[in-house]
Each structure stands twice: as structure tokens, then as C-alpha cells.
Design a protein around this motif. Structure first.
Motif, PDB file in Angstrom:
ATOM      1  N   LEU A 118       0.816  -1.214   0.000  1.00 40.52           N
ATOM      2  CA  LEU A 118       0.000   0.000   0.000  1.00 40.52           C
ATOM      3  C   LEU A 118       0.854   1.271   0.000  1.00 40.52           C
ATOM      4  N   ASP A 119       1.762   1.391   0.957  1.00 40.42           N
ATOM      5  CA  ASP A 119       2.644   2.562   0.953  1.00 40.42           C
ATOM      6  C   ASP A 119       3.451   2.611  -0.340  1.00 40.42           C
ATOM      7  N   GLY A 120       3.974   1.445  -0.746  1.00 41.57           N
ATOM      8  CA  GLY A 120       4.773   1.399  -1.972  1.00 41.57           C
ATOM      9  C   GLY A 120       3.980   1.817  -3.193  1.00 41.57           C
ATOM     10  N   ALA A 121       2.703   1.413  -3.238  1.00 46.50           N
ATOM     11  CA  ALA A 121       1.848   1.835  -4.354  1.00 46.50           C
ATOM     12  C   ALA A 121       1.645   3.340  -4.340  1.00 46.50           C
ATOM     13  N   PHE A 122       1.409   3.900  -3.144  1.00 46.65           N
ATOM     14  CA  PHE A 122       1.253   5.348  -3.034  1.00 46.65           C
ATOM     15  C   PHE A 122       2.513   6.077  -3.478  1.00 46.65           C
ATOM     16  N   HIS A 123       3.671   5.641  -2.999  1.00 46.24           N
ATOM     17  CA  HIS A 123       4.925   6.303  -3.367  1.00 46.24           C
ATOM     18  C   HIS A 123       5.151   6.247  -4.878  1.00 46.24           C
ATOM     19  N   THR A 124       4.813   5.113  -5.484  1.00 46.47           N
ATOM     20  CA  THR A 124       5.001   4.967  -6.927  1.00 46.47           C
ATOM     21  C   THR A 124       4.013   5.833  -7.699  1.00 46.47           C
ATOM     22  N   LEU A 125       2.760   5.802  -7.297  1.00 45.79           N
ATOM     23  CA  LEU A 125       1.752   6.624  -7.964  1.00 45.79           C
ATOM     24  C   LEU A 125       2.086   8.104  -7.864  1.00 45.79           C
ATOM     25  N   ARG A 126       2.565   8.515  -6.721  1.00 44.86           N
ATOM     26  CA  ARG A 126       2.862   9.935  -6.491  1.00 44.86           C
ATOM     27  C   ARG A 126       3.865  10.479  -7.513  1.00 44.86           C
ATOM     28  N   VAL A 127       4.840   9.644  -7.901  1.00 47.71           N
ATOM     29  CA  VAL A 127       5.842  10.117  -8.859  1.00 47.71           C
ATOM     30  C   VAL A 127       5.481   9.769 -10.299  1.00 47.71           C
ATOM     31  N   ALA A 128       4.674   8.715 -10.490  1.00 51.89           N
ATOM     32  CA  ALA A 128       4.354   8.293 -11.849  1.00 51.89           C
ATOM     33  C   ALA A 128       3.197   9.071 -12.458  1.00 51.89           C
ATOM     34  N   MET A 129       2.242   9.454 -11.645  1.00 51.53           N
ATOM     35  CA  MET A 129       1.041  10.103 -12.183  1.00 51.53           C
ATOM     36  C   MET A 129       1.327  11.380 -12.971  1.00 51.53           C
ATOM     37  N   PRO A 130       2.228  12.265 -12.518  1.00 56.81           N
ATOM     38  CA  PRO A 130       2.515  13.449 -13.336  1.00 56.81           C
ATOM     39  C   PRO A 130       3.087  13.108 -14.710  1.00 56.81           C
ATOM     40  N   LEU A 131       3.846  12.012 -14.803  1.00 55.87           N
ATOM     41  CA  LEU A 131       4.416  11.606 -16.091  1.00 55.87           C
ATOM     42  C   LEU A 131       3.376  10.917 -16.965  1.00 55.87           C
ATOM     43  N   LEU A 132       2.452  10.197 -16.353  1.00 55.84           N
ATOM     44  CA  LEU A 132       1.369   9.571 -17.115  1.00 55.84           C
ATOM     45  C   LEU A 132       0.425  10.626 -17.686  1.00 55.84           C
ATOM     46  N   ARG A 133       0.207  11.710 -16.952  1.00 52.09           N
ATOM     47  CA  ARG A 133      -0.682  12.771 -17.430  1.00 52.09           C
ATOM     48  C   ARG A 133      -0.223  13.350 -18.764  1.00 52.09           C
ATOM     49  N   GLY A 134       1.069  13.358 -18.975  1.00 50.69           N
ATOM     50  CA  GLY A 134       1.607  13.962 -20.188  1.00 50.69           C
ATOM     51  C   GLY A 134       1.494  13.100 -21.422  1.00 50.69           C
ATOM     52  N   HIS A 135       0.966  11.896 -21.278  1.00 51.59           N
ATOM     53  CA  HIS A 135       0.866  10.967 -22.415  1.00 51.59           C
ATOM     54  C   HIS A 135      -0.589  10.514 -22.525  1.00 51.59           C
ATOM     55  N   ARG A 136      -1.379  11.205 -23.353  1.00 53.97           N
ATOM     56  CA  ARG A 136      -2.796  10.854 -23.491  1.00 53.97           C
ATOM     57  C   ARG A 136      -2.930   9.407 -23.979  1.00 53.97           C
ATOM     58  N   GLY A 137      -3.804   8.682 -23.312  1.00 52.18           N
ATOM     59  CA  GLY A 137      -3.959   7.266 -23.624  1.00 52.18           C
ATOM     60  C   GLY A 137      -2.998   6.372 -22.872  1.00 52.18           C
ATOM     61  N   ALA A 138      -2.251   6.948 -21.927  1.00 51.95           N
ATOM     62  CA  ALA A 138      -1.348   6.136 -21.114  1.00 51.95           C
ATOM     63  C   ALA A 138      -2.134   5.069 -20.362  1.00 51.95           C
ATOM     64  N   GLN A 139      -1.441   3.979 -20.021  1.00 52.78           N
ATOM     65  CA  GLN A 139      -2.093   2.841 -19.372  1.00 52.78           C
ATOM     66  C   GLN A 139      -1.444   2.585 -18.022  1.00 52.78           C
ATOM     67  N   LEU A 140      -2.242   2.641 -16.961  1.00 59.58           N
ATOM     68  CA  LEU A 140      -1.796   2.302 -15.619  1.00 59.58           C
ATOM     69  C   LEU A 140      -2.443   0.981 -15.223  1.00 59.58           C
ATOM     70  N   VAL A 141      -1.614   0.024 -14.802  1.00 61.62           N
ATOM     71  CA  VAL A 141      -2.108  -1.282 -14.371  1.00 61.62           C
ATOM     72  C   VAL A 141      -1.641  -1.526 -12.938  1.00 61.62           C
ATOM     73  N   GLY A 142      -2.573  -1.911 -12.080  1.00 61.37           N
ATOM     74  CA  GLY A 142      -2.222  -2.266 -10.709  1.00 61.37           C
ATOM     75  C   GLY A 142      -2.543  -3.726 -10.454  1.00 61.37           C
ATOM     76  N   LEU A 143      -1.566  -4.480  -9.962  1.00 60.96           N
ATOM     77  CA  LEU A 143      -1.769  -5.896  -9.654  1.00 60.96           C
ATOM     78  C   LEU A 143      -2.346  -6.026  -8.255  1.00 60.96           C
ATOM     79  N   ALA A 144      -3.638  -6.268  -8.195  1.00 60.70           N
ATOM     80  CA  ALA A 144      -4.309  -6.470  -6.918  1.00 60.70           C
ATOM     81  C   ALA A 144      -4.342  -7.972  -6.613  1.00 60.70           C
ATOM     82  N   SER A 145      -5.408  -8.441  -6.027  1.00 60.00           N
ATOM     83  CA  SER A 145      -5.524  -9.853  -5.658  1.00 60.00           C
ATOM     84  C   SER A 145      -6.972 -10.168  -5.356  1.00 60.00           C
ATOM     85  N   ASP A 146      -7.349 -11.444  -5.539  1.00 68.22           N
ATOM     86  CA  ASP A 146      -8.699 -11.816  -5.139  1.00 68.22           C
ATOM     87  C   ASP A 146      -8.898 -11.657  -3.630  1.00 68.22           C
TER      88      ASP A 146
END
Length: 254
Positions: A118-146
Motif C-alpha cells: 500500500l505505501d509502496g503503491a502510493f509512493h510509486t503513484l505519487r511520482v508516476a502520475m505526473p508523467l502519465l498525465r503527459g501521455h494521453r492514452g497512457a495505461q496504468l495497471v495495478g496488480l491487486a488480488s482476489d
């Protein structure tokens, strides 16, 4: 048909040296994506980067990082994302689990599981989201679990962290919507990997890491306007959540 992969179509993959993350890295490299690979083990990162470059010729950047530590993530950004203006995608895969009852679970084990998942996902999203915003149609995938759908005995930290991760991804979806970034929550059941000390081959009834990686590659290949919001994925021979397994001999011909 989707546009050809360009040199600037970098994809970040966390937990990239083993299991699902490694398979995803190779699947995306085969599709031509330049990669930024994060994992804790520097030597294994160097090996996978060399192997991918030799097989596919795609650029690979690496950073040794424990995503549960914010300072290490910031350093990984400086080391591996320098000069990259946008990300074509990100696959948040780093995770782990320790099974124990709530009463018996050590605080440090709780922190280790929640810290990565959870913390690791937050830390990664915090830095990745600004870079994903700059690429329209970018794809974010999160590996969750049943396990994120329900609670199981002995899995308190894992279930709670994965449920929180799914919720965090939904928040990211809403915050990224105006930028045209697609968010997919990938929810597999058992996968035949190294998870919790297992070895590939120990659970042949489960999904293979390659099968999961093929789904991720398919998501990246879709048209930029198409968002697959969630994928529930399971082998028909393995349980999904609380539902019982079906042995191969029990399948009926229709």
C-alpha cells in the motif's frame, strides 16, 4: 489498430525481477516498449536488463529500490527517470505477503506487508502520475488480488493492504480522468510464482506468470480510448476468493 511504439513510450514496471513483474517486462519489451524497471535486487535488475536488450533491442533503465521507502523512490526517480518527460504506462506490481493471525502478527511483519503493498503503491503513484498525465492514452495497471474482495483468516495485513490498493487505484482513476489516462485493476487469483517462498511449478493448477503478462500486454495494445477498468483472472483449476477449486477430471464436456 494502435499506433506504433515510439522511443518516448517508456513504461515503468515495479517488482520487475521475479514472477509476474519479470514476465510483464519481457512481454512489453517484445511489444517494443522501452522500459524502466524497479526492484530491490540490483544484480538481478542488471541481468534482466541485459537479457531484454539482447533479445529485443529495447532500451532499459533500472533502479534498485524498496518502494516502501519514500526516499528510495525519490532516488530511483532521479536515477532512472531523468530526462523522461512522459510515461506511456506503469505497472505497479511490487508486493508481498506474510500469513499470520492478527493476534500473533509481529508489528514489523504488518509494516512490511502494508509498507510494500500500500505505501509502496502510493509512493510509486505519487511520482508516476505526473508523467502519465503527459501521455494521453497512457495505461496504468495495478496488480491487486482476489484477497482484496474479502477477508481470510491469517491474511489480515495482505487482505487489508490489497483492498486499500484497489481503492487507491480508483482514486487515481478519477484524478487522472481528464488527462485521458486509462486505469486497470488486474485481480488474479493464485499465480504459479515465487510468492511466499514457492517455486514456479509448485502450483501447476494456478495461472502462469506468462498468462498474466499476456493480459497486461493486451491492455497496452488496445486503442487509447478503450479502458478496461477491472480484470478478474483465474485458472479454472484454481480457486478465486472463497470459491472451491475444480480439478481437471471434474470438468464436464458440453
Amino acid at each position: 489498430m494502435t499506433a506504433a511504439v515510439r522511443d518516448e513510450d517508456w513504461v515503468l514496471v515495479t517488482g520487475a525481477t521475479r514472477g509476474i513483474g519479470r514476465a510483464v517486462a519481457f512481454a512489453l519489451a517484445e511489444a517494443g516498449y522501452p522500459l524502466v524497471l524497479w526492484a530491490r535486487t540490483g544484480r538481478e535488475l542488471e541481468e534482466i536488463a541485459a537479457e531484454i536488450t539482447a533479445q529485443h533491442g529495447t532500451p532499459v533503465r533500472i533502479a534498485s529500490v524498496d518502494v516502501s521507502v519514500a526516499a528510495e523512490v525519490d532516488k530511483a526517480v532521479a536515477d532512472s527517470l531523468a530526462g523522461i518527460a512522459t510515461l506511456r504506462g506503469a505497472v505497479i506490481n511490487a508486493g508481498g505477503g506474510i500469513w499470520s493471525s492478527i493476534e500473533e502478527m509481529a508489528v514489523e511483519d504488518w509494516r512490511a506487508v502494508v509498507g510494500t503493498n500500500l505505501d509502496g503503491a502510493f509512493h510509486t503513484l505519487r511520482v508516476a502520475m505526473p508523467l502519465l498525465r503527459g501521455h494521453r492514452g497512457a495505461q496504468l495497471v495495478g496488480l491487486a488480488s482476489d484477497s482484496s474482495y474479502g477477508s481470510f483468516p491469517q491474511r489480515g495485513a495482505y487482505c487489508a493492504s490489497k483492498a486499500g490498493f484497489r481503492s487507491l487505484l480508483e482514486t487515481a482513476r478519477r484524478e487522472l480522468r481528464e488527462s485521458g489516462v486509462r486505469v486497470t485493476v488486474l485481480v488474479p487469483s493464485r499465480v504459479d510464482t515465487y510468492f511466499r517462498g514457492k517455486q514456479p511449478g509448485d502450483r501447476p493448477e494456478a495461472l502462469s506468470r506468462t498468462e498474466v503478462a499476456e493480459v497486461v500486454a493486451t491492455l497496452f495494445a488496445m486503442e487509447p480510448r478503450v479502458e478496461v477498468r477491472e480484470v478478474q483472472l483465474s485458472s479454472i483449476h484454481s480457486s478465486f476468493g472463497p470459491f472451491p477449486e475444480v480439478a481437471p477430471e471434474e470438468l464436464t464436456d458440453v
